[in-house]
Design a protein around this motif. Sequence first.
Motif, PDB file in Angstrom:
ATOM      1  N   TRP A  95     -33.616  -5.082  32.119  1.00  0.00           N
ATOM      2  CA  TRP A  95     -34.087  -3.699  31.995  1.00  0.00           C
ATOM      3  C   TRP A  95     -33.981  -2.950  33.324  1.00  0.00           C
ATOM      4  CZ3 TRP A  95     -34.517  -0.872  27.869  1.00  0.00           C
ATOM      5  CH2 TRP A  95     -35.134   0.373  27.964  1.00  0.00           C
ATOM      6  N   ASP A 107     -26.274  -3.056  27.268  1.00  0.00           N
ATOM      7  CA  ASP A 107     -27.095  -3.012  26.060  1.00  0.00           C
ATOM      8  C   ASP A 107     -26.382  -3.696  24.889  1.00  0.00           C
ATOM      9  OD1 ASP A 107     -29.160  -2.228  24.259  1.00  0.00           O
ATOM     10  OD2 ASP A 107     -28.087  -0.377  23.792  1.00  0.00           O
ATOM     11  N   LYS A 122     -36.509  -3.392  23.516  1.00  0.00           N
ATOM     12  CA  LYS A 122     -36.180  -2.014  23.888  1.00  0.00           C
ATOM     13  C   LYS A 122     -37.150  -1.019  23.250  1.00  0.00           C
ATOM     14  CE  LYS A 122     -31.999  -1.502  22.606  1.00  0.00           C
ATOM     15  NZ  LYS A 122     -30.695  -0.893  22.377  1.00  0.00           N
TER      16      LYS A 122
END
Length: 144
Positions: A95, A107, A122
């Motif tokens: 992250w 991602d 997320k």
Amino acid sequence: MHALNLGDRTSTPGDWHFSAMDWQHPMTLESGHSPFGDYGITPQDVPGHGVMPVASHIRACLDLIEQGLYGSAQGMRDDFIANPAYDREIMDQVWKLHTRRDWPQIDRFMGHEYLGRWLDYKQDRQHDTKARLMGHRTGHCDTP
């Protein structure tokens, strides 16, 4: 890749191509330039070089992701790490890259590796961010 072939294999298996690696010229990175800092770096014996700072299996995978070497990091969850106890820790580290220009690729890679766990992570992070922003707007914020 060198670091994936070293280290303690009791909690993460790492890689299994030790004999195929060029130990005369191991790849090294400067952790001071990394968004992960010294996370996962410990002194270990490196064949032909003695004791030097070496990335843990987790940190090695994070470095591969950070460098955009997704093909080399592919299978990290099931093959190199193979321990769901580290999932949250890994996601917290990944992250740190979420503001980068190549975040869509990172991602996508994490989505392929961690599937629904990544989506849930997320969603929690985005919810936390919205809650903090709302707290700042209303003046009821617990953080400075």
